[in-house]
Motif scaffolding. Sequence first.
Motif, short mmCIF file in Angstrom:
data_model
loop_
_atom_site.label_atom_id
_atom_site.label_comp_id
_atom_site.label_asym_id
_atom_site.label_seq_id
_atom_site.Cartn_x
_atom_site.Cartn_y
_atom_site.Cartn_z
N GLY A 1 0.85 -1.19 0.00
CA GLY A 1 0.00 0.00 0.00
C GLY A 1 0.88 1.23 0.00
N LEU A 2 0.99 1.87 1.16
CA LEU A 2 1.88 3.01 1.35
C LEU A 2 2.78 2.73 2.55
N GLU A 3 4.04 3.12 2.43
CA GLU A 3 4.94 2.90 3.57
C GLU A 3 6.15 3.82 3.47
N PHE A 4 6.75 4.10 4.62
CA PHE A 4 8.02 4.80 4.69
C PHE A 4 8.76 4.34 5.94
N THR A 5 10.07 4.56 5.93
CA THR A 5 10.93 4.06 7.01
C THR A 5 11.79 5.17 7.57
N LEU A 6 11.96 5.19 8.89
CA LEU A 6 12.75 6.19 9.59
C LEU A 6 13.79 5.52 10.47
N ARG A 7 14.91 6.19 10.66
CA ARG A 7 15.86 5.79 11.70
C ARG A 7 15.83 6.84 12.80
N ILE A 8 15.73 6.43 14.04
CA ILE A 8 15.74 7.36 15.16
C ILE A 8 17.18 7.78 15.44
N GLU A 9 17.43 9.09 15.38
CA GLU A 9 18.78 9.62 15.57
C GLU A 9 19.03 10.12 16.99
N GLY A 10 17.97 10.60 17.63
CA GLY A 10 18.12 11.13 18.99
C GLY A 10 16.85 10.96 19.78
N VAL A 11 16.99 10.82 21.09
CA VAL A 11 15.82 10.64 21.96
C VAL A 11 15.93 11.58 23.16
N SER A 12 14.79 11.82 23.77
CA SER A 12 14.72 12.60 25.01
C SER A 12 14.29 11.69 26.14
N THR A 13 14.96 11.81 27.26
CA THR A 13 14.60 11.01 28.43
C THR A 13 13.54 11.68 29.30
N CYS A 14 13.12 12.89 28.89
CA CYS A 14 12.16 13.65 29.69
C CYS A 14 10.71 13.38 29.30
N PHE A 15 10.49 12.69 28.17
CA PHE A 15 9.13 12.40 27.71
C PHE A 15 9.03 10.94 27.33
N ASP A 16 7.80 10.44 27.29
CA ASP A 16 7.57 9.03 27.02
C ASP A 16 6.46 8.90 25.98
N GLY A 17 6.70 8.12 24.93
CA GLY A 17 5.68 7.90 23.91
C GLY A 17 6.27 7.78 22.53
N PHE A 18 5.57 7.04 21.66
CA PHE A 18 6.00 6.89 20.27
C PHE A 18 5.79 8.20 19.50
N PRO A 19 6.49 8.37 18.38
CA PRO A 19 6.14 9.47 17.49
C PRO A 19 4.80 9.18 16.81
N MET A 20 4.10 10.21 16.34
CA MET A 20 2.84 10.03 15.61
C MET A 20 3.17 10.08 14.12
N ILE A 21 2.90 8.99 13.41
CA ILE A 21 3.28 8.90 12.00
C ILE A 21 2.09 8.40 11.18
N GLY A 22 2.11 8.72 9.89
CA GLY A 22 1.02 8.28 9.04
C GLY A 22 1.00 9.02 7.72
N PHE A 23 -0.22 9.30 7.21
CA PHE A 23 -0.36 9.86 5.89
C PHE A 23 -1.52 10.87 5.86
N THR A 24 -1.44 11.80 4.92
CA THR A 24 -2.51 12.77 4.70
C THR A 24 -2.67 13.00 3.20
N ARG A 25 -3.90 13.30 2.81
CA ARG A 25 -4.16 13.65 1.41
C ARG A 25 -4.06 15.16 1.18
#
Length: 453
Positions: A259-283
């Motif tokens: 269908g549709l897909e993309f791939t990311l590599r995480i380069e840096g993180v913060s230890t002060c917050f917790d949670g996944f990034p929000m990712i997806g698609f828009t028209r």
Amino acid sequence: VAMQGRWLDGVDELALLVGITNTDFAVIDASPGFLRFNGCDLQAVLGRSLEQVLTGGAPPEAISRSAQKDVRDFCRRACGTTAMPPLPGSGGGGVAEAAGEAVAVQPVARSDDELHTVLSMLGLCRLQETRCALVVQAPLGKGPFVRTPKKERQKITEACRRSLCDIRHRLQVGARELGPEQKAKDSKSKYLDKLQPHHTGTLSHAVAEIPAFGFYRQRLQSHCVLSNGGLTATRREEDELHSGCLVFSDRPVPLSNKGLEFTLRIEGVSTCFDGFPMIGFTRRQPADHIGLYPDLALCLGQSVLVGTRCQASARDRHEHFEVGFKPPPQEEVQTWSLPAPQAHQAHQKLRAGDIVTCVYTYEGRVQFWLNNEIMLDFDVGRPVVPSSEYYAVIDVCFTVASVTLLPTAGAQEETLFRSECDSPKMKRLQEKTQLVDCLAGRTRHLTSALPAA
């Protein structure tokens, strides 16, 4: 860089040009408009630190410390040359190539000791081999605590941005027209010797192939910085702010066998917050206008998103939903969440080097993959429309502070699957999608026609 005459000659707006060094951010020019408003001459401003100029003479209790920190961070991270975290395999830090403008509202005392509240907007400006910060200001009123309504503030901010973009364009065109043999030392040369040279963006060695798209850069959120050839997005002040770096792809995402897909590599993180990034698609196609970004990522128009705290969201209407104090109603933004036990099991601490893939299947499932393992999988009931164009959405938020786009194997199959869009199977899928959209529209219409309880 030394240009003939003064850089900001003829600029009626309140504007400053700030040189960036490893230890200081000093004013190297001021516009006639700035000098008239403050009642001072150029020599009184040259060489002073930006912080002194923006808040000079104001009582300490009226000065915003968070705004001061934001200004310093912008100068260091967006305008400096070694501010980005090193990328794996790149041999060094990524240099900022584009950055969202920073905005600070601070009181300042003019030469007559009269206090005014002033909005200052900072943007990255390159003049040949020198990286500077361009500052454009708008007075908000007399006194140290002037408050402006939200809509009026937005209009003033947008006017400052238009002025900043126009002045920056004129400066950079003028700098390009000056050849090396035309560089002449002038009275301000002593402030230029320490300035940071400009380095052109280059791809990290860790990105061996070019991804199918880069990040849209014509308008960025306030804490977003792009580097690494426009493939890396970094959130400034990542330990103080959990958001402020929502980015889009600069072109439609190609179809793949999934269908549709993309791939990311995480380069840096913060230890002060917790949670996944929000990712997806828009028209929605990204464009340089004031309404490009929603208040919250999940309020993005015509979007399907997954991540954050093990949830997914979908909005069908083109315009963004304007969120208030309450969560968006389901008829405006439909959401799905994992039950608490499953969410706890799926949730993992993200680390630098992790690989994240977002998949939006033809059947209407949106998936979050982490290191080749599926973590989240939601049926959002909205199949992919093969004839439509979709743009990638990445909210670099919470734990994730920096990401780099990677090539996706499925993107290489774009030509094959574009040709298959005309097949009977794809046509039946498109008819099903149109029916789902029609039923969703009727449901919203019937819901809005019901009397209030």
